[in-house]
Scaffold this active site. Structure first.
Site: not given
Length: 270
Positions: A159, A155, A142
């Protein structure tokens, strides 16, 4: 790497980027594509749709991409149906808006799905690729793995780790025939992103808004086109949103200025 006549496994493929990548691989002439996802019902629908166009070159199996035994079963099924796996697309991922209030379970699950799933798949596949002299590991990370996600520590951290593992794979095995790419998109119209806009959690809504307000919202097939191009070029960093590279350069040039800017942006989206 040429996709024609190759065998691929795509995780998180019931919809979104995973389903779009599977479609583009088949259109590019892949000998066989195995789709997998936790959502078995949705996966079955996607597999039927693709099989209607591409016949027996498509297979599907519901599985947890972070579970070693499930991964073994997926590789075995792909080999049985199509032959040795040439390309692995580690696309499955989870979001969430958890920060310092995140539980141990939330941290464990984010790291398990967004990072360790990649590690476990690589452990199964890379030794064989080195022996054969060819293989391709494609990571879906991402822009948050390069720039940090406002609102979500779980997150962002997972990532970043996904990007780092992809880099390590390329550095360590790139001269032994193993190709690696890392996809770092920003806003893509997937259930993962859109669910954040509907969340009751204000942190998750802010995280989704930060993504949506920062640039163009792409369709999964647009991203899949960039994925196929990257495989053909054997290019590591895949950025469907060009502005991400500009942001990344600004970050590296003046980290403190970038952090101040991110704090201002955070206030604007909350």
């Amino acid at each position: 790497m040429l996709i024609n006549d190759k065998v691929a496994v795509v995780t998180g493929a019931a919809g979104g980027i995973g389903a779009a990548v599977a479609r583009r691989l088949l259109e590019a002439g892949a000998r066989g594509v195995l789709l997998t996802d936790l959502d078995g019902a949705r996966l079955d629908t996607t597999v039927r749709e693709l099989a209607a166009e591409h016949g027996e070159r498509v297979a599907g199996r519901a599985a947890d991409a972070a579970a070693t035994e499930d991964l073994r079963a997926l590789v075995a099924l792909a080999e049985e149906r199509f032959g040795p796996v040439d390309l692995y697309f580690a696309n499955a991922g989870i979001g969430g808006g958890a920060g310092l209030d995140a539980s141990e379970e939330e941290w464990s699950r984010a790291l398990d799905v967004n990072v360790m799933a990649h590690v476990r798949a690589a452990k199964l596949l890379v030794p064989g690729w080195v022996e054969r002299g060819e293989g391709y590991f494609f990571t879906t990370a991402s822009a948050a793995g390069l720039l940090t996600q406002i609102g979500s520590a779980t997150y962002s951290v997972s990532k970043h780790a996904a990007v780092a593992f992809a880099e390590w794979l390329s550095v360590t095995y790139g001269d032994q025939g193993v190709r690696v790419s890392c996809l770092c998109p920003q806003g893509v119209e997937t259930e993962l992103l859109m669910a954040g806009t509907r969340s009751a959690d204000p942190t998750e809504r802010a995280a989704a808004r930060a993504v949506l307000d920062s640039g163009e919202l792409l369709q999964p097939l647009d991203v899949a086109d960039r994925v196929v191009e990257a495989v053909a070029d054997e290019r590591f960093l895949v950025l469907p949103h060009p502005q991400v590279l500009d942001f990344y350069r600004h970050k590296g040039t003046d980290y403190d200025r970038w952090l101040r800017g991110m704090r201002r942006y955070q206030k604007a989206v909350r």
